[in-house]
Design an enzyme around this catalytic site. Sequence first.
Site, PDB file in Angstrom:
ATOM      1  N   GLN A 179       5.671   4.283   0.310  1.00 45.91           N
ATOM      2  CA  GLN A 179       5.492   4.510  -1.131  1.00 45.91           C
ATOM      3  C   GLN A 179       5.302   5.987  -1.459  1.00 45.91           C
ATOM      4  O   GLN A 179       5.421   6.389  -2.617  1.00 45.91           O
ATOM      5  CB  GLN A 179       4.287   3.723  -1.655  1.00 45.91           C
ATOM      6  CG  GLN A 179       4.489   2.222  -1.658  1.00 45.91           C
ATOM      7  CD  GLN A 179       5.494   1.751  -2.707  1.00 45.91           C
ATOM      8  OE1 GLN A 179       5.723   2.404  -3.729  1.00 45.91           O
ATOM      9  NE2 GLN A 179       6.110   0.613  -2.448  1.00 45.91           N
ATOM     10  N   CYS A 324       6.779  -9.022  -2.234  1.00 41.23           N
ATOM     11  CA  CYS A 324       6.849  -9.902  -1.074  1.00 41.23           C
ATOM     12  C   CYS A 324       5.852 -11.043  -1.196  1.00 41.23           C
ATOM     13  O   CYS A 324       6.026 -12.093  -0.586  1.00 41.23           O
ATOM     14  CB  CYS A 324       6.566  -9.118   0.196  1.00 41.23           C
ATOM     15  SG  CYS A 324       7.145  -7.432   0.131  1.00 41.23           S
TER      16      CYS A 324
HETATM   17  C1  LIG Z   1       8.557  -1.665   0.659  1.00 41.05           C
HETATM   18  C2  LIG Z   1       7.486  -1.371   1.652  1.00 41.05           C
HETATM   19  C3  LIG Z   1       7.662  -1.657   3.023  1.00 41.05           C
HETATM   20  C4  LIG Z   1       8.880  -2.366   3.535  1.00 41.05           C
HETATM   21  O1  LIG Z   1      10.030  -1.573   3.506  1.00 41.05           O
HETATM   22  P1  LIG Z   1      11.469  -2.294   3.586  1.00 41.05           P
HETATM   23  O2  LIG Z   1      12.425  -1.164   3.736  1.00 41.05           O
HETATM   24  O3  LIG Z   1      11.651  -3.043   2.317  1.00 41.05           O
HETATM   25  O4  LIG Z   1      11.448  -3.174   4.793  1.00 41.05           O
HETATM   26  C5  LIG Z   1       6.658  -1.304   3.890  1.00 41.05           C
HETATM   27  N1  LIG Z   1       5.530  -0.703   3.456  1.00 41.05           N
HETATM   28  C6  LIG Z   1       5.322  -0.413   2.163  1.00 41.05           C
HETATM   29  C7  LIG Z   1       4.071   0.274   1.746  1.00 41.05           C
HETATM   30  C8  LIG Z   1       6.290  -0.748   1.211  1.00 41.05           C
HETATM   31  O5  LIG Z   1       6.072  -0.474  -0.073  1.00 41.05           O
END
Ligand SMILES: *Cc1c(COP(=O)(O)O)cnc(C)c1O
Length: 387
Positions: A179, A324
Amino acid sequence: MKKVYMDNSATTPVRSEVLEAMTPYFTETFGNPSSVHSFGREVRKAVDEARDKTAAAIGASPQEIIFTSGGTEADNLAIRGVARALQQKGNHIITSAVEHHAVLDACLALKEEGFEITVLPVDEYGMVSVRDVEKAINDKTILITIMLANNEVGTIQPIAEIGRIARERRVIFHTDAVQAMGNLPVNVDELQCDLLSMSAHKFNGPKGIGALYVRRGTKLKVFNFGGAQERKIRPGTENVPAIVGLGRAIELAVGEMGEKTGKLKGLRDKLIKGLLGIDNVRLNGHPTERLPGNANVSVQFVEGESLILSLDLKGVAVSSGSACTSGSLDPSHVLMAMGLDHQTAHGSLRFSLGFGNTEEDIDYVLEVIPEIVSRLRSMSPVYSAKK
Ligand SMILES: *Cc1c(COP(=O)(O)O)cnc(C)c1O
């Protein structure tokens, strides 16, 4: 109908410059980077350039970048890879209660295999205490994994201080910076981390591509076997167009970060101010140490899910908890860890702003939301009992 996308923590659109950079690598420039002929060499060069850009964006060297299928794979590779590599040395791992499920569930899976996991609590703002990290380290500790910025409430953790302690105590330190990329300055030496995860689709790159930074000398045990790609840490023919896209996206994201975050903070603060003007609405997350585009609030006496559906009917896309976890009815583990009661956690809404958002978007949301809230509340038995 007006469409307003305020779910940039779930994913972002690919920028046209990024798509443009990627396109030739699907068709005319299609070689396999492992091939020695000119078709291969041309593509190898593009992958190398993307690696250089990715490394430069976080103050790393190119050999320290491993491309993965995204943030989830980068987190799993880091945590499981270190755990397996160092299991002779110790079996203790430290993490926090507000991590993404990619981190939390990877740790919990290791627990089933005999590792000891300390899940540190957070304060009411979702912040981990540096002293708690320090106290949790013992001579069996092999890994600390704590995120840079939270995907639900936007709280920014004191990662540089945690990194300093990890280094002093010679414990490997991983941070999920998914993020943070493009929203906060990220430099692996300032953060003193050994491993760092990122994902392109969170900073206007394509989905299904990410990277793990692995500091030189950090041992990882690998799970997949095949060719010699990504220094054998992540074998398999490279997703070349996506890697090129990540490279271009990170270059743009870091280059324009100051301009973007300045704009987002202004919009975010206006949004928060407007939302808090509705009665019985509270802000979740840290008042100042938060992502520039994040506004997370709890609307009392209303279900977050109902709010999302009503807002969707008005063309406004937001989420409740993380993308998710919606789909399950459990309240967000992040909000619960911050000490919110079930009802308040269930009434949570996350707005995450991005490049595309404008002042008009904020005005529109602040115009439609009070009416939705009062309609939903008028149907709530809890709210009528309160009045
Ligand atoms: C979106 C997210 C993930 C997962 O990343 P993907 O590329 O969608 O697998 C992991 N950690 C955080 C903090 C996220 O926001």
